[in-house]
Write a protein that holds these residues in place. Structure first.
Motif, PDB file in Angstrom:
ATOM      1  N   ILE A 126       0.843  -1.187   0.000  1.00 45.25           N
ATOM      2  CA  ILE A 126       0.000   0.000   0.000  1.00 45.25           C
ATOM      3  C   ILE A 126       0.884   1.245   0.000  1.00 45.25           C
ATOM      4  N   ARG A 127       0.330   2.335  -0.480  1.00 47.02           N
ATOM      5  CA  ARG A 127       1.050   3.615  -0.520  1.00 47.02           C
ATOM      6  C   ARG A 127       0.059   4.730  -0.217  1.00 47.02           C
ATOM      7  N   TYR A 128       0.492   5.670   0.649  1.00 49.22           N
ATOM      8  CA  TYR A 128      -0.379   6.787   1.016  1.00 49.22           C
ATOM      9  C   TYR A 128       0.402   8.091   0.886  1.00 49.22           C
ATOM     10  N   VAL A 129      -0.228   9.074   0.263  1.00 45.63           N
ATOM     11  CA  VAL A 129       0.372  10.400   0.097  1.00 45.63           C
ATOM     12  C   VAL A 129      -0.575  11.431   0.680  1.00 45.63           C
ATOM     13  N   TYR A 130      -0.035  12.303   1.538  1.00 42.61           N
ATOM     14  CA  TYR A 130      -0.821  13.408   2.101  1.00 42.61           C
ATOM     15  C   TYR A 130      -0.062  14.697   1.841  1.00 42.61           C
ATOM     16  N   ALA A 131      -0.694  15.622   1.134  1.00 43.47           N
ATOM     17  CA  ALA A 131      -0.057  16.884   0.763  1.00 43.47           C
ATOM     18  C   ALA A 131      -0.869  18.050   1.313  1.00 43.47           C
ATOM     19  N   PRO A 132      -0.554  18.524   2.519  1.00 42.65           N
ATOM     20  CA  PRO A 132      -1.331  19.618   3.105  1.00 42.65           C
ATOM     21  C   PRO A 132      -1.133  20.949   2.377  1.00 42.65           C
ATOM     22  N   PHE A 133       0.008  21.081   1.687  1.00 42.91           N
ATOM     23  CA  PHE A 133       0.298  22.297   0.934  1.00 42.91           C
ATOM     24  C   PHE A 133       0.801  21.931  -0.464  1.00 42.91           C
ATOM     25  N   LYS A 134       0.784  22.889  -1.363  1.00 48.20           N
ATOM     26  CA  LYS A 134       1.185  22.634  -2.742  1.00 48.20           C
ATOM     27  C   LYS A 134       2.636  22.183  -2.823  1.00 48.20           C
ATOM     28  N   ARG A 135       3.498  22.673  -1.958  1.00 50.84           N
ATOM     29  CA  ARG A 135       4.929  22.360  -2.045  1.00 50.84           C
ATOM     30  C   ARG A 135       5.373  21.279  -1.062  1.00 50.84           C
ATOM     31  N   LEU A 136       4.503  20.834  -0.183  1.00 45.36           N
ATOM     32  CA  LEU A 136       4.886  19.853   0.831  1.00 45.36           C
ATOM     33  C   LEU A 136       4.012  18.612   0.729  1.00 45.36           C
ATOM     34  N   ALA A 137       4.663  17.444   0.739  1.00 47.07           N
ATOM     35  CA  ALA A 137       3.923  16.177   0.708  1.00 47.07           C
ATOM     36  C   ALA A 137       4.590  15.186   1.641  1.00 47.07           C
ATOM     37  N   LEU A 138       3.753  14.419   2.343  1.00 49.70           N
ATOM     38  CA  LEU A 138       4.222  13.337   3.200  1.00 49.70           C
ATOM     39  C   LEU A 138       3.723  12.031   2.605  1.00 49.70           C
ATOM     40  N   ALA A 139       4.606  11.038   2.543  1.00 48.51           N
ATOM     41  CA  ALA A 139       4.243   9.771   1.911  1.00 48.51           C
ATOM     42  C   ALA A 139       4.731   8.604   2.755  1.00 48.51           C
ATOM     43  N   ALA A 140       4.058   7.474   2.634  1.00 51.59           N
ATOM     44  CA  ALA A 140       4.465   6.247   3.325  1.00 51.59           C
ATOM     45  C   ALA A 140       4.134   5.062   2.424  1.00 51.59           C
ATOM     46  N   ARG A 141       5.089   4.119   2.364  1.00 50.18           N
ATOM     47  CA  ARG A 141       4.918   2.928   1.538  1.00 50.18           C
ATOM     48  C   ARG A 141       5.296   1.700   2.350  1.00 50.18           C
ATOM     49  N   ALA A 142       4.487   0.637   2.257  1.00 49.07           N
ATOM     50  CA  ALA A 142       4.773  -0.613   2.954  1.00 49.07           C
ATOM     51  C   ALA A 142       4.455  -1.776   2.031  1.00 49.07           C
ATOM     52  N   GLU A 143       5.431  -2.687   1.863  1.00 48.56           N
ATOM     53  CA  GLU A 143       5.239  -3.867   1.026  1.00 48.56           C
ATOM     54  C   GLU A 143       5.714  -5.095   1.787  1.00 48.56           C
ATOM     55  N   TRP A 144       4.985  -6.196   1.613  1.00 50.16           N
ATOM     56  CA  TRP A 144       5.250  -7.402   2.409  1.00 50.16           C
ATOM     57  C   TRP A 144       4.851  -8.631   1.620  1.00 50.16           C
ATOM     58  N   PHE A 145       5.553  -9.738   1.896  1.00 46.32           N
ATOM     59  CA  PHE A 145       5.090 -11.016   1.373  1.00 46.32           C
ATOM     60  C   PHE A 145       5.821 -12.157   2.062  1.00 46.32           C
ATOM     61  N   SER A 146       5.139 -13.287   2.154  1.00 46.04           N
ATOM     62  CA  SER A 146       5.722 -14.522   2.676  1.00 46.04           C
ATOM     63  C   SER A 146       5.360 -15.630   1.699  1.00 46.04           C
ATOM     64  N   LEU A 147       6.377 -16.347   1.218  1.00 46.20           N
ATOM     65  CA  LEU A 147       6.165 -17.323   0.166  1.00 46.20           C
ATOM     66  C   LEU A 147       6.885 -18.615   0.502  1.00 46.20           C
ATOM     67  N   SER A 148       6.221 -19.735   0.284  1.00 47.85           N
ATOM     68  CA  SER A 148       6.831 -21.051   0.474  1.00 47.85           C
ATOM     69  C   SER A 148       6.357 -21.964  -0.651  1.00 47.85           C
ATOM     70  N   ILE A 149       7.286 -22.278  -1.575  1.00 50.79           N
ATOM     71  CA  ILE A 149       6.975 -23.146  -2.701  1.00 50.79           C
ATOM     72  C   ILE A 149       8.060 -24.203  -2.814  1.00 50.79           C
ATOM     73  N   GLY A 150       7.721 -25.448  -2.540  1.00 51.35           N
ATOM     74  CA  GLY A 150       8.693 -26.525  -2.672  1.00 51.35           C
ATOM     75  C   GLY A 150       9.914 -26.316  -1.801  1.00 51.35           C
ATOM     76  N   ASP A 151      11.070 -26.215  -2.441  1.00 52.91           N
ATOM     77  CA  ASP A 151      12.326 -26.043  -1.712  1.00 52.91           C
ATOM     78  C   ASP A 151      12.737 -24.587  -1.590  1.00 52.91           C
ATOM     79  N   TYR A 152      11.787 -23.682  -1.754  1.00 54.44           N
ATOM     80  CA  TYR A 152      12.084 -22.243  -1.716  1.00 54.44           C
ATOM     81  C   TYR A 152      11.142 -21.553  -0.737  1.00 54.44           C
ATOM     82  N   LYS A 153      11.720 -20.748   0.169  1.00 51.86           N
ATOM     83  CA  LYS A 153      10.938 -19.954   1.106  1.00 51.86           C
ATOM     84  C   LYS A 153      11.466 -18.522   1.095  1.00 51.86           C
TER      85      LYS A 153
END
Length: 283
Positions: free
Chosen positions: A199-226
């Motif tokens: 997910i990604r969120y951007v908050y820009a209270p003013f035209k020249r200022l922006a605050l952003a946050a990004r979070a990515e995650w995953f857990s995978l287990s397939i055969g001999d690979y985790k």
């Protein structure tokens, strides 16, 4: 032939539409470029602290090797981080995000404890050369699910692909054939793809200022690979000129991979975190 009433009604509709269009234009021009522009390019200086642990299995019982604690590799480093965002839909609801950074590290150390790497063992007291290279490529496709004059929330899926190479070289003994001198460099390389959601969120209270946050995650287990991955980054951006800005971010990247493949039987545990100072371009 139009009557006076028809002309008056047409004039009122046209004038109201003009005011409405001006309001839209005014709203758009007062938004931060992260909420409006189709292309965002970001070049950052990434000052990171790292923890790198590798394990290579062979016929000898082995344990994970901390390349910082055991082999003396530096825990701090600097590298470039490149980021690119492209809004490719007409209404700017869909976007692609590309990211790349690379880390190189080499070191020689006198071993204080025995190290086992695959089918070789390196006794305490010898000089051991070691190193690793990690190239991280990230691609993410997101869609805006909530948008306003000052904010934007999006979610999507992507892929982190890590090209990992590591090696050790020193006066070793082969475990299978007794105490035989073996100075050959032992290296392994693997291309490890790890899919993710985010997910990604951007908050820009003013035209020249922006605050952003990004979070990515995953857990995978397939055969001999985790694989397990966390990629988190809060940011603040200030627009200096129409097409140039600056940013300050913090990156936390942690990937844990267990493999039982012909090219690499073992594991990799990578942790990078630290601040980024960036220059952004938009158009």
């Amino acid at each position: 032939m139009m009557t006076r009433k028809s002309l008056l009604l047409f004039y009122l509709i046209a004038s109201q539409w003009g005011l409405f269009s001006q309001t839209i234009d005014s709203t758009e021009t007062n938004k931060h470029v992260l909420l409006t522009d189709r292309f965002i390019v970001e070049a950052a200086f990434f000052s990171n602290s790292k923890s790198v642990v590798f394990k290579v299995d062979g016929n000898l019982p082995s344990r994970p090797i901390d390349f910082g604690e055991t082999l003396g590799l530096k825990r701090e480093g600097n590298t470039a981080d490149l980021n690119f965002i492209w809004r490719f839909s007409k209404q700017n609801k869909w976007y692609a995000n590309l990211n790349y950074f690379a880390v190189r590290n080499d070191q020689s150390v006198i071993l204080e404890d025995e190290v086992k790497w695959g089918n070789s063992q390196y006794p305490a007291g010898i000089i051991l050369d070691s190193g690793f290279d990690v190239d991280m490529f990230r691609i993410f496709f997101g869609r805006v699910i909530s948008k306003g004059n000052k904010h934007e929330l999006s979610a999507g899926m992507g892929l982190h692909t890590m090209n990992i190479r590591t090696y050790v070289q020193g006066s070793a003994f082969l475990g299978n054939v007794g105490f035989t001198f073996d100075p050959e460099r032992k290296s392994v390389r693997v291309l490890a793809p790890v899919p993710n959601i985010g997910i990604r969120y951007v908050y820009a209270p003013f035209k020249r200022l922006a605050l952003a946050a990004r979070a990515e995650w995953f857990s995978l287990s397939i055969g001999d690979y985790k694989g397990l991955l966390w990629d988190i980054s809060p940011s603040a951006y200030f627009q200096l000129f129409d097409n140039i800005g600056v940013g300050l971010s913090y990156k936390y990247f942690n990937a844990k991979i267990d493999m039982n493949r012909k090219v690499w039987k073992g594991s990799a545990d990578l942790l990078y975190q630290g601040p980024l100072i960036s220059i952004t371009g938009n158009f």
